[in-house]
Design an enzyme around this catalytic site. Structure first.
Site, PDB file in Angstrom:
ATOM      1  N   CYS A  48       0.850  -1.341  -0.033  1.00 58.31           N
ATOM      2  CA  CYS A  48      -0.069   0.107   0.012  1.00 58.31           C
ATOM      3  C   CYS A  48       0.792   1.112  -0.015  1.00 58.31           C
ATOM      4  CB  CYS A  48      -0.728   0.126   1.180  1.00 58.31           C
ATOM      5  SG  CYS A  48      -1.928   1.582   1.364  1.00 58.31           S
ATOM      6  N   CYS A  53      -1.705   1.646  -2.931  1.00 58.06           N
ATOM      7  CA  CYS A  53      -2.513   2.707  -2.856  1.00 58.06           C
ATOM      8  C   CYS A  53      -2.098   4.205  -2.802  1.00 58.06           C
ATOM      9  CB  CYS A  53      -3.423   2.525  -1.255  1.00 58.06           C
ATOM     10  SG  CYS A  53      -3.271   0.749  -0.917  1.00 58.06           S
ATOM     11  N   LYS A  56      -0.136   5.268  -5.887  1.00 60.58           N
ATOM     12  CA  LYS A  56      -1.091   5.295  -7.113  1.00 60.58           C
ATOM     13  C   LYS A  56      -2.237   6.402  -6.863  1.00 60.58           C
ATOM     14  CE  LYS A  56      -4.852   3.764  -6.229  1.00 60.58           C
ATOM     15  NZ  LYS A  56      -5.303   2.227  -6.376  1.00 60.58           N
ATOM     16  N   TYR A 187      -8.965  -4.062 -11.694  1.00 59.91           N
ATOM     17  CA  TYR A 187      -8.951  -2.618 -11.429  1.00 59.91           C
ATOM     18  C   TYR A 187      -7.570  -2.071 -11.652  1.00 59.91           C
ATOM     19  CZ  TYR A 187      -6.801  -3.366  -6.551  1.00 59.91           C
ATOM     20  OH  TYR A 187      -6.011  -3.765  -5.686  1.00 59.91           O
ATOM     21  N   GLU A 191      -6.816   1.280 -13.628  1.00 57.33           N
ATOM     22  CA  GLU A 191      -6.320   2.528 -13.034  1.00 57.33           C
ATOM     23  C   GLU A 191      -5.145   3.049 -13.561  1.00 57.33           C
ATOM     24  OE1 GLU A 191      -7.849   2.079  -8.366  1.00 57.33           O
ATOM     25  OE2 GLU A 191      -5.854   1.073  -8.972  1.00 57.33           O
ATOM     26  N   HIS A 457     -28.613  19.401  -2.540  1.00 60.16           N
ATOM     27  CA  HIS A 457     -28.664  19.873  -3.967  1.00 60.16           C
ATOM     28  C   HIS A 457     -27.798  21.219  -4.266  1.00 60.16           C
ATOM     29  CE1 HIS A 457     -30.612  20.605  -7.631  1.00 60.16           C
ATOM     30  NE2 HIS A 457     -30.847  21.864  -7.567  1.00 60.16           N
ATOM     31  N   GLU A 462     -27.143  13.228  -4.381  1.00 57.14           N
ATOM     32  CA  GLU A 462     -28.562  13.569  -4.138  1.00 57.14           C
ATOM     33  C   GLU A 462     -29.396  12.544  -4.873  1.00 57.14           C
ATOM     34  OE1 GLU A 462     -30.769  16.943  -5.546  1.00 57.14           O
ATOM     35  OE2 GLU A 462     -29.053  17.391  -6.435  1.00 57.14           O
TER      36      GLU A 462
END
Length: 468
Positions: A48, A53, A56, A187, A191, A457, A462
């Site tokens: 990581c 992570c 990245k 993934y 990425e 909003h 939402e």
């Protein structure tokens, strides 16, 4: 704690692997007052921090800047010839990672956890013992948290395969590749391709079927595939790499394509200066001599554990990627901490709940998902007991831009009460949006609970509380 030349040094807890899971377990155990040591052969922080992570996300943030720069004119900003320096970014990124390595070491020192540098090998001693650089160590509780590494085909499997790099090698690149080929549809492939393309590399992805992220909900798989193509990334579908060879103009990648009901086709991609394999990961169990313990492993080498992270040998535990389940940093951290509480605080029911784990793919735009896919929910609850709610729209940010990305969302609801058992989305801001909704899903929220929540909003989020 001390040992003699004839006896191993003893601790209450011995952790093999200084990554996310191992460090979390060791530090929590130390907080509970036990003696602990961490054995690490490389840098503290594991995948990581060093090649996952953290670096990245820095690269993804950089790629997002590149996208925003393209939109500046649409928002009224003109002028300025901006140039990107990969070298400068790499220097700053690597310096940041080194600071994190130092922080991890300082945290271990403060907690009085001994750091042992080297590769651990289990011995044939009567009680579980490891040897590191000629010295032996043992403990009544040993945690294996050695993580995983990227898979790569051999040159025998794919001639010239070693001319490529893996995701670890991506962080060693000194320059932005002009022509890149990414092999894989998961993934990591998504990425890496997104980052390289956004920063200016001409990128192609070689995928075995016709969509990326096939283990995700079909809405995400289909939309992410479309977004990659819209971004200008070439997708070589139903394809595999046949061979790679070095030429004066770069690598020549030969691709074999076999679409359903069509004849096989051979093509080549010329002038490639970065071939990146992103075809999965495998556990770091080689060299540990696990046979000395008789530990049960699956066919891919992952250590088999029960729901409490127990291996097949009493007093030996495993957490994180080496177990092959939910390969995510926060999962390893949580499992390591839960284990420490169970062993050293007497919380016999302390274990990680592996259901409803939220996860994000830092694609362009990002993906956020928690819970079951529609297909998984159909298997669990029966298709007749499901109701799904979906929406697709262009985020308000793009009202001003010629560049457009789509936002798609899906709620998978089960039973008469319409419990939300899956939430899947891709769009601007979905990465930061997911965490709060994951709490709701984990608590068992229903569609009515979502409906009863007042919308914020104007936001994309939402839409999740106004679906009909």
């Amino acid at each position: 704690m001390a040992g003699s030349p004839s006896s191993p040094t003893r601790f209450d807890l011995l952790v093999i692997g200084g990554g996310s899971g191992g460090l979390a377990g060791a530090r929590r155990a130390a907080e509970l007052g036990v003696s602990a040591a961490v054995i690490e052969s490389l840098k503290l922080g594991g995948t990581c921090v060093n090649v996952g992570c953290v670096p990245k996300k820095i690269m993804w943030n950089t790629a997002v800047h590149a996208e925003y720069i393209h939109d500046h004119g649409d928002y009224g900003f003109h002028g300025g010839n901006l140039k990107f320096s990969w070298r400068l970014l790499k220097e700053k990124r690597d310096a940041y990672v080194r600071r994190l390595n130092d922080i991890y070491q300082n945290n271990l020192d403060k907690a009085q956890i001994q750091t042992i540098s080297g590769h651990a090998v289990f011995t044939s001693d009567p009680e579980p013992t490891v040897e590191v650089n000629g010295s032996k160590y043992t403990a009544p509780h040993i945690l294996i948290a050695t993580g995983g590494r990227p898979s790569m085909p051999s040159d025998e499997e794919v001639p010239g395969a070693s001319l490529g790099i893996n995701s670890d090698g991506f962080f060693e690149l000194e320059h932005l590749p002009k022509r890149s080929v990414i092999v894989g549809a998961g993934y990591i492939a998504v990425e890496m391709a997104g980052i390289l393309s956004a920063l200016g590399s001409k990128a192609s992805m070689i995928i075995r079927q016709d969509k990326v992220l096939r283990n995700f909900d079909s809405l995400i798989s289909e939309n992410c595939t479309q977004e990659l193509e819209k971004a200008g990334i070439e997708l070589c579908k139903n394809s595999q790499v046949k061979s790679i060879r070095k030429t004066d103009s770069g690598l020549e990648v030969t691709v074999v394509t076999k679409a359903p009901d069509e004849e096989e086709k051979i093509s080549t991609i010329q002038g490639v200066d970065c071939l990146l394999w992103a075809i999965g990961r495998e556990p770091n169990t080689e060299g540990l001599n696990l046979d000395a313990l008789g530990l049960k492993q699956d066919e891919r080498g992952h250590i088999v554990v029960d729901e409490f992270q127990n291996t097949s040998r009493k007093g030996i535990y495993a957490v994180g990627d080496v177990c092959g389940k939910a390969l995510l940093t926060p999962v390893a951290i949580a499992a390591g901490r839960k284990l420490a509480h169970r062993i050293f605080e007497g919380k016999k029911d302390s274990k990680l709940d592996y259901s409803n784990i939220p996860t994000v793919v830092f694609s362009h735009p990002p993906v956020g998902t928690v819970g079951l896919t529609e297909e998984e929910a159909g298997t669990t609850y029966g298709k007749e007991n499901l109701k799904t709610y979906t929406t697709s729209f262009t985020p308000m940010y793009h009202a001003m831009t010629t560049r457009k990305t789509q936002c798609v969302m899906k709620l998978v609801c089960a039973g008469k009460e319409e419990k939300v058992v899956g939430l899947h989305m891709q769009g601007l801001g979905c990465d930061e949006m997911l965490q709060g909704f994951a709490v709701a899903v984990k608590m068992g929220a229903t569609k009515a609970d979502f409906d009863n929540t007042i919308a914020i909003h104007p936001t994309s989020s939402e839409e999740l509380v106004t679906l009909r």
